[in-house]
Design a protein around this motif. Structure first.
Motif, PDB file in Angstrom:
ATOM      1  N   LEU A  63      46.476  40.657  42.047  1.00  0.00           N
ATOM      2  CA  LEU A  63      45.049  40.398  42.207  1.00  0.00           C
ATOM      3  C   LEU A  63      44.578  40.369  43.659  1.00  0.00           C
ATOM      4  O   LEU A  63      43.399  40.597  43.931  1.00  0.00           O
ATOM      5  CB  LEU A  63      44.668  39.072  41.539  1.00  0.00           C
ATOM      6  N   LYS A  69      39.666  44.877  39.877  1.00  0.00           N
ATOM      7  CA  LYS A  69      39.673  43.709  39.001  1.00  0.00           C
ATOM      8  C   LYS A  69      38.532  42.757  39.352  1.00  0.00           C
ATOM      9  O   LYS A  69      37.911  42.167  38.471  1.00  0.00           O
ATOM     10  CB  LYS A  69      41.026  42.988  39.085  1.00  0.00           C
ATOM     11  N   MET A  73      35.720  41.182  36.837  1.00  0.00           N
ATOM     12  CA  MET A  73      35.576  39.745  36.660  1.00  0.00           C
ATOM     13  C   MET A  73      34.149  39.298  36.952  1.00  0.00           C
ATOM     14  O   MET A  73      33.562  38.495  36.208  1.00  0.00           O
ATOM     15  CB  MET A  73      36.578  39.011  37.568  1.00  0.00           C
ATOM     16  N   TRP A  96      41.271  36.189  35.270  1.00  0.00           N
ATOM     17  CA  TRP A  96      41.505  37.607  35.018  1.00  0.00           C
ATOM     18  C   TRP A  96      41.970  37.812  33.571  1.00  0.00           C
ATOM     19  O   TRP A  96      41.477  38.708  32.875  1.00  0.00           O
ATOM     20  CB  TRP A  96      42.537  38.168  35.994  1.00  0.00           C
TER      21      TRP A  96
END
Length: 475
Positions: A63, A69, A73, A96
Motif C-alpha cells: 500500500l 489503491k 479507497m 483496503w
C-alpha cells in the motif's frame, strides 16, 4: 507459520483464468507461462534491491506509494488518513480490505487476488472478514528470508529490472549490484524530464542546475556547460549499463528553435525570470531533440509516455505532493508534433529505437500508424507502440492496444509488457498480460480467423512475452 482457516470463499483464479478456449489454454500453459520476465520500465527502488529489504508487514510492501489503491479507497469513502495519513499499517490494510469487494470490474480486483495467490499462496477472497487472517499470514511470511526483495524477484522469474533514474542520481546502488554480480540485472534508465520541464519554474530550475553541476563535478553558468554536464551524466549512465531513456510528457515538443535563442532563454531563467509560453516550448523542444540525438549515438532505446494530465486536484496536490493519485487521461493532440519530432531526427539518421506509450485510447490508431512511418527496416520493430500503461494496463486497455497494433502493424515484433510499478508485488501483471494475449490469439484460431499452427503461434507468444525484448534491448 500461520495457517488460514479456509472457510472463506475461494477466489475465481483457476489455472485457466481469462483463457476462454482450448487453444488459448495450450498457448499459455505450454508456451507463455514459463518465460522469464524482462521488466524494462519500472519505478522500483534500486536501494531496496541492494539492501535485500524485508518488509515488516503487507501494508508496507503493498500500500505504500500505491496511488491506484488510494484512488479506489477515496472513491469508496475512506478518509485520507487511511491512505497517506497517520493511521497504523493495520488500519490502512483493513480499510483496503473493506474496499476490495467494491473494486469488482476494476483491474485492482484481479491484481489483488493474483498477487495474494502468486506470492503468498492465498486463494481466498480479500474482504473485511478475511482481512485479519490474510494480513497476519502475509506479514509473517514477509519476515522470512525467502520473502526478501531479491527473492520476490526470483520467485517471479525476473531476469532484468530497469529502474527510472534522474541524471543527477549517483547510481551507487546500481554500482554495488554490478560489483557483487547480482544474478538479476538491475540497470538504470535515464529520465531527464526535470532537466527540461522545470524551465517554467526559475527557482526550482536553478536548484536543479546546481545539483546537476555537483553530480557532474563542475560549475554551470551557461547553456553549453549545462549540456556538457548532462552529456557527461548520459555517458556515465551508459557505462553503468543503461540502455534506455524515458520521458513522461503531455505531448512531444517539436517547435522550431535556434541555439542562440535557447542560450538566451537559459540565461533568462537562471536570472530568475519566468519564460514566455513560446520560450518554454522552444527550450523543451531543443532539449528533447538534443537528448534524442545522444540516445541514438549511444545505441539506446528512447521511451515516450504521452498523454497524462497530472495534478488535477490542486488542493490535494498542495497537501500531499505529486504522484499521490490526482492524475487522469488527457486529450492532447499528438500526431503533428510527434511526426515533426521523429522526422527531424530520421532525416539525419539519428532516430533511435523508440517506444511510444499512449494514455488516451482514442489515440491508439494514431500511434499505431505513426510507428509505421519510421520503421525503416534497419531493426525489426525499431519503432514500437508500447503496451497499455497506467489507466490502460488492464484487460480492456491491453486488448485495445493489441488490436490496434495488430491491425496497423506487426504484433509479432511487439516487445510486450512491463510493470511501470513501484511495488515488488506487481509482477503478476506480466502473467495477466500473457493470459490476455493468449486468449485473443486462441479466440482467433477457434473462430477460424487464424490457422491452428500451434508451434508457430507458440513461438509468437513466447517472442512477445520475452524474446523480442531480449533481442531488441540487447540485454
Amino acid at each position: 507459520m500461520l495457517v488460514l482457516q479456509h472457510t472463506a470463499q475461494k477466489t475465481f483464479l483457476t489455472e485457466d483464468f481469462l483463457l476462454r478456449t482450448e487453444t488459448a489454454r495450450q498457448l499459455y500453459h505450454q508456451y507463455a507461462s514459463t518465460m522469464p520476465i524482462i521488466d524494462y520500465h519500472c519505478h522500483l527502488s534500486p536501494e531496496q534491491i541492494l539492501n535485500d529489504t524485508q518488509f515488516d508487514n503487507l501494508t508496507q510492501v503493498w500500500l505504500y506509494g500505491d496511488h491506484y489503491k488510494w484512488r479506489a479507497m477515496r472513491t469508496n469513502g475512506v478518509p485520507e488518513r487511511y491512505c497517506t495519513g497517520d493511521a497504523s499499517d493495520w488500519e490502512k490494510f483493513e480499510k483496503w480490505a473493506e474496499t476490495v469487494p467494491y473494486t469488482m470490474r476494476n483491474p485492482l480486483y484481479h491484481w489483488t487476488h493474483l498477487e495474494l495467490l502468486r506470492y503468498f499462496d492465498i486463494d481466498i477472497l480479500l474482504n473485511k472478514d478475511t482481512a485479519r487472517e490474510i494480513y497476519d499470514e502475509c506479514s509473517a511470511k514477509l519476515k522470512q528470508p525467502e520473502y526478501s526483495v531479491r527473492n520476490l524477484l526470483r520467485r517471479m522469474n525476473v531476469e532484468v529490472v530497469c529502474t527510472t533514474d534522474d541524471p543527477i542520481d549517483a547510481l551507487e546502488a546500481h554500482q554495488q549490484l554490478r560489483d557483487e554480480e547480482f544474478d538479476i540485472q538491475v540497470l538504470p534508465t535515464f529520465r531527464a524530464d526535470k532537466a527540461m520541464l522545470l524551465i517554467d519554474q526559475p527557482g526550482a530550475f536553478a536548484e536543479y542546475v546546481a545539483k546537476l553541476a555537483a553530480s557532474a563535478g563542475g560549475t554551470i553558468q551557461a547553456l553549453d556547460e549545462y549540456l556538457q554536464a548532462l552529456r557527461s551524466r548520459h555517458a556515465y549512465f551508459d557505462a553503468m549499463g543503461c540502455r534506455l531513456s524515458d520521458h513522461g510528457l503531455e505531448q512531444v515538443y517539436a517547435d522550431d528553435f535556434d541555439e542562440a535563442t535557447v542560450v538566451a532563454i537559459f540565461q533568462k531563467v537562471l536570472a530568475g525570470e519566468v519564460p514566455t509560453p513560446a520560450e518554454s516550448r522552444m527550450f523543451k523542444s531543443a532539449m528533447l531533440y538534443w537528448l534524442a540525438q545522444w540516445d541514438a549515438a549511444s545505441g539506446w532505446t528512447q521511451q515516450y509516455h504521452l498523454g497524462a494530465l497530472r495534478n488535477n486536484n490542486s488542493r490535494m496536490t498542495r497537501l500531499l505532493g505529486p504522484d499521490t493519485g490526482w492524475d487522469s487521461i488527457g486529450d492532447f493532440s499528438q500526431a503533428q508534433a510527434l511526426t515533426r519530432f521523429m522526422d527531424k531526427l530520421d532525416s539525419t539518421d539519428e532516430l533511435a529505437k523508440t517506444i511510444i506509450y499512449n494514455l488516451n485510447p482514442c489515440d491508439n490508431e494514431v500511434i499505431a500508424t505513426m510507428v509505421g512511418n519510421f520503421n525503416d527496416g534497419s531493426v525489426a520493430g525499431k519503432i514500437q507502440f508500447g503496451s497499455g500503461w497506467w489507466f490502460l494496463d488492464q484487460k480492456d486497455g491491453m486488448e485495445r492496444q493489441i488490436n490496434a497494433l495488430s491491425n496497423m502493424g506487426l504484433l509479432s515484433r511487439f516487445v510486450g509488457m512491463l510493470t511501470d510499478s513501484r511495488s515488488f508485488l506487481s509482477y503478476p501483471r506480466h502473467e495477466y498480460f500473457r493470459r490476455i494475449l493468449c486468449n485473443l490469439i486462441g479466440n482467433d484460431v477457434e473462430n477460424g480467423e487464424l490457422p491452428n499452427d500451434l508451434p508457430w503461434l507458440g513461438k509468437l507468444v513466447q517472442d512477445i512475452s520475452y524474446n523480442n525484448a531480449r533481442n531488441y534491448f540487447g540485454f
